[in-house]
Design an enzyme around this catalytic site. Structure first.
Site, PDB file in Angstrom:
ATOM      1  N   CYS A   1      92.385  42.382  23.987  1.00  0.00           N
ATOM      2  CA  CYS A   1      92.120  42.233  25.182  1.00  0.00           C
ATOM      3  C   CYS A   1      92.407  43.383  26.302  1.00  0.00           C
ATOM      4  CB  CYS A   1      92.693  40.973  25.864  1.00  0.00           C
ATOM      5  SG  CYS A   1      94.442  40.826  25.751  1.00  0.00           S
TER       6      CYS A   1
ATOM      7  N   GLU B   1     102.229  35.891  32.406  1.00  0.00           N
ATOM      8  CA  GLU B   1     103.462  35.474  31.384  1.00  0.00           C
ATOM      9  C   GLU B   1     104.343  36.913  31.158  1.00  0.00           C
ATOM     10  OE1 GLU B   1     101.831  33.236  27.955  1.00  0.00           O
ATOM     11  OE2 GLU B   1      99.845  34.179  28.327  1.00  0.00           O
TER      12      GLU B   1
ATOM     13  N   GLU C   1      94.864  33.445  29.995  1.00  0.00           N
ATOM     14  CA  GLU C   1      95.000  35.031  29.509  1.00  0.00           C
ATOM     15  C   GLU C   1      93.702  35.094  28.997  1.00  0.00           C
ATOM     16  OE1 GLU C   1      96.970  36.953  30.840  1.00  0.00           O
ATOM     17  OE2 GLU C   1      99.049  35.881  30.945  1.00  0.00           O
TER      18      GLU C   1
ATOM     19  N   ASN D   1      93.544  37.426  17.465  1.00  0.00           N
ATOM     20  CA  ASN D   1      93.751  38.990  17.468  1.00  0.00           C
ATOM     21  C   ASN D   1      95.087  39.407  17.365  1.00  0.00           C
ATOM     22  OD1 ASN D   1      94.041  37.886  20.168  1.00  0.00           O
ATOM     23  ND2 ASN D   1      93.248  39.816  21.068  1.00  0.00           N
TER      24      ASN D   1
HETATM   25  P1  NAD Z   1      88.486  31.729  21.701  1.00  0.00           P
HETATM   26  O1  NAD Z   1      88.315  31.523  23.212  1.00  0.00           O
HETATM   27  O2  NAD Z   1      87.206  31.496  20.951  1.00  0.00           O
HETATM   28  O3  NAD Z   1      89.700  30.962  20.763  1.00  0.00           O
HETATM   29  C1  NAD Z   1      90.873  31.157  21.550  1.00  0.00           C
HETATM   30  C2  NAD Z   1      91.667  29.793  21.178  1.00  0.00           C
HETATM   31  O4  NAD Z   1      91.102  28.601  21.604  1.00  0.00           O
HETATM   32  C3  NAD Z   1      91.509  29.411  19.507  1.00  0.00           C
HETATM   33  O5  NAD Z   1      92.733  28.896  18.981  1.00  0.00           O
HETATM   34  C4  NAD Z   1      90.497  28.359  19.389  1.00  0.00           C
HETATM   35  O6  NAD Z   1      90.527  27.563  18.404  1.00  0.00           O
HETATM   36  C5  NAD Z   1      90.854  27.534  20.790  1.00  0.00           C
HETATM   37  N1  NAD Z   1      89.518  26.877  21.365  1.00  0.00           N
HETATM   38  C6  NAD Z   1      88.205  27.412  21.137  1.00  0.00           C
HETATM   39  N2  NAD Z   1      87.583  26.454  21.895  1.00  0.00           N
HETATM   40  C7  NAD Z   1      88.381  25.412  22.373  1.00  0.00           C
HETATM   41  C8  NAD Z   1      88.289  24.334  23.149  1.00  0.00           C
HETATM   42  N3  NAD Z   1      87.223  23.791  23.650  1.00  0.00           N
HETATM   43  N4  NAD Z   1      89.360  23.723  23.748  1.00  0.00           N
HETATM   44  C9  NAD Z   1      90.748  24.026  23.289  1.00  0.00           C
HETATM   45  N5  NAD Z   1      90.775  25.038  22.588  1.00  0.00           N
HETATM   46  C10 NAD Z   1      89.522  25.794  22.112  1.00  0.00           C
HETATM   47  O7  NAD Z   1      88.955  33.247  21.702  1.00  0.00           O
HETATM   48  P2  NAD Z   1      88.977  34.090  19.898  1.00  0.00           P
HETATM   49  O8  NAD Z   1      87.740  34.508  19.670  1.00  0.00           O
HETATM   50  O9  NAD Z   1      89.842  33.523  19.616  1.00  0.00           O
HETATM   51  O10 NAD Z   1      89.883  35.324  21.030  1.00  0.00           O
HETATM   52  C11 NAD Z   1      89.385  36.518  21.379  1.00  0.00           C
HETATM   53  C12 NAD Z   1      89.464  36.454  22.902  1.00  0.00           C
HETATM   54  O11 NAD Z   1      90.687  36.215  23.387  1.00  0.00           O
HETATM   55  C13 NAD Z   1      88.666  37.724  23.560  1.00  0.00           C
HETATM   56  O12 NAD Z   1      87.869  37.570  24.530  1.00  0.00           O
HETATM   57  C14 NAD Z   1      90.169  38.308  24.244  1.00  0.00           C
HETATM   58  O13 NAD Z   1      89.815  39.144  25.224  1.00  0.00           O
HETATM   59  C15 NAD Z   1      90.886  37.397  24.513  1.00  0.00           C
HETATM   60  N6  NAD Z   1      92.156  37.581  24.511  1.00  0.00           N
HETATM   61  C16 NAD Z   1      92.898  37.496  25.762  1.00  0.00           C
HETATM   62  C17 NAD Z   1      94.384  38.020  25.718  1.00  0.00           C
HETATM   63  C18 NAD Z   1      95.049  38.165  27.060  1.00  0.00           C
HETATM   64  O14 NAD Z   1      96.243  38.064  27.054  1.00  0.00           O
HETATM   65  N7  NAD Z   1      94.331  38.142  28.266  1.00  0.00           N
HETATM   66  C19 NAD Z   1      95.007  38.296  24.691  1.00  0.00           C
HETATM   67  C20 NAD Z   1      94.065  38.078  23.488  1.00  0.00           C
HETATM   68  C21 NAD Z   1      93.110  37.814  23.355  1.00  0.00           C
END
Ligand code: NAD
Length: 463
Positions: A270, A439, A236, A138
């Protein structure tokens, strides 16, 4: 190692505004992760041995090179992530600023001298070693840099695994690091699937810390995997942030600011303020003002400077967002293009039960709900009636109320009469299911160090 983890594969990168494939990138497997970790470990030793001023100078140079390529990085972000060009330019500038800010910390990363009897006691802040940064799609550039810049500044090497859909800006940043003169293999980018490359990074014994930004579901799994090795971890995660509008607020200003507080980046944020809680006495007036503000949001080609909101990232995300909104649900709807691209219109639902799926779960799309409250206690109760605790906004002219509600809402990042969440000068992170650790801010570098305590006796060797 499973057979799946060894098999070669590729990632097709789509432009979400056209659905055209714009690049194909090889995906990393466990063997690639292992090679990268070994190389990073060697580069880290050399990096940590450099004089702090030299490390700071190289990071400042990296910031300058990013600035020189700001437009190129921004255009790449528009194409692979569908971000509006205005946002994408800000994001590339944010990477530059994060590197500059972290560079300023290298020569100020001091331990303490603690008064003790019989000698001198000092603490040393030592780098962790190799840090793995796992980023979501995102905000591909800023979130990659939140982890990378302070980790490098504290003397670590970094391996960044970008999201499957958005590896292009990350790969370019690694090239620019070399142009700036950072040592080879100090900052490596490994695009790949989460369950293959991501898990290999999390499980690798040579990686000292994982910085993960993404969904709460995956965050839980990563935390469990890290526990096995006592690996340091920062998470996060998701959010369902409230936007509290009290009757004594500047209602015009609150209604004017509400749309982009959940529509920015098409709601894939997020910190999006997707639960708009409005005091009952001004609820109808607020909706009257909100309707034209939502309808005037320009949704379309993200490369057009006049566009406020672009497409969603993918077909899967579009389907997920659709699943939350009934076509005949009451509320306010903006316009979105038809035809190719992953488009969803700005949507505000009214008359929603606070426990309905759309009001309780993170939609991660341009959808908010408006829910009335009776008084301050009711507002705080509703604001906290969520498993998440990332951000929130409080609109009021009463300073005492602003402070009381700021203290009562259980979330990591609150703003009064504004919708600010992420600033590189200030700490960022979540309460409850929104994550663990912080962070950014003045302590960002410390999170990438181990504290070592050294006691030096002044009493001579024992006789
Ligand atoms: P996601 O959890 O599916 O993926 C995030 C990352 O993790 C990607 O690089 C993905 O390839 C990797 N990943 C997936 N499965 C994994 C595993 N088993 N082991 C290691 N890595 C793995 O999330 P998304 O769909 O890419 O992002 C959207 C989500 O991120 C939303 O829920 C949003 O709220 C959250 N987000 C949080 C913040 C914050 O700072 N709190 C910021 C941005 C996004």
């Amino acid at each position: 190692m499973s057979q799946q983890q060894e098999q070669e594969y590729e990632l097709d990168i789509l432009d979400p505004a056209t659905e055209q494939v714009i690049a194909t990138v090889p995906g990393a497997v466990a063997q690639d992760v292992d090679t990268a970790v070994r190389r990073a470990a060697q580069a880290q030793q050399r990096w940590a041995a450099l004089a702090p001023g030299e490390r700071a100078r190289l990071l400042r140079r990296f910031a300058v090179v990013v600035d020189e390529h700001r437009e190129e990085l921004a255009q790449s972000e528009v194409r692979e992530a569908g971000h509006t060009v205005g946002n994408a330019r800000w994001e590339a500038g944010n990477v530059r600023d994060l590197l500059d800010y972290a560079a300023g910390g290298v020569e100020r990363l001091t331990g303490r001298q603690i008064p003790v009897p019989g000698g001198l006691d000092v603490t040393l802040l030592e780098p962790l070693g190799v840090v793995g940064v796992i980023a979501p799609w995102n905000f591909p550039m800023p979130i990659a840099a939140w982890g990378t810049a302070p980790a490098l500044a504290a003397g670590n090497a970094v391996i960044l695994k970008p999201a499957e859909t958005t590896p292009l800006t990350a790969l370019r940043l690694a090239e620019l690091a070399l142009v700036a003169g950072l040592p080879e293999h100090l900052f490596q980018v490994l695009p790949g699937r989460g369950d293959i490359a991501g898990e290999a990074l999390v499980n690798h014994p040579g990686v000292a810390k994982i910085v993960f930004t993404g969904s709460t579901r995956v965050g839980r799994r990563i935390m469990a995997l890290c526990a096995d090795r006592m690996k340091r971890v920062t998470l996060e995660l998701g959010g369902k942030s409230p936007n509290l509008v009290f009757a004594d607020a500047d209602i015009e200003a609150a209604a004017a600011a509400a749309p982009m507080s959940f529509l920015d980046n098409s709601g894939q944020d997020c910190c999006a303020r997707t639960r708009i809680l409005v005091q009952r006495s001004v609820h109808d007036r607020f909706l009257e003002l909100l309707a034209p503000a939502i309808e005037s949001v320009t949704v379309g080609d993200p490369a057009d400077e006049k566009t406020d909101m672009g497409p969603l990232i993918s077909k899967a995300q579009l389907e997920r967002v659709r699943s939350y909104v009934d076509a005949d649900a009451p509320g306010i709807r903006g316009k979105a293009p038809e035809g190719p691209g992953f488009w969803f219109p700005p949507t505000v639902l009214t008359g929603v039960d606070p426990h309905a799926r759309v009001a309780a779960e993170e939609v991660f799309g341009p959808v908010a709900v408006v829910i009335p409250f009776d008084d301050e206690a009711d507002a705080v109760r509703l604001a906290n009636d969520t498993e998440y605790g990332l951000s929130g906004s409080i609109w009021t002219r009463d300073v005492g109320r602003a402070l009381r509600v700021s203290q009562a809402v259980k979330a990591g990042n609150l703003s009064v009469n504004s919708h600010s969440s992420v600033r590189y000068w200030t700490p960022f992170g979540g309460f409850k299911q929104s994550g663990i650790g912080r962070e950014l801010g003045p302590d960002a570098l410390t999170a990438f160090t181990e504290t070592k305590n050294v006691f030096i006796s002044t009493e001579g060797p024992a006789q």
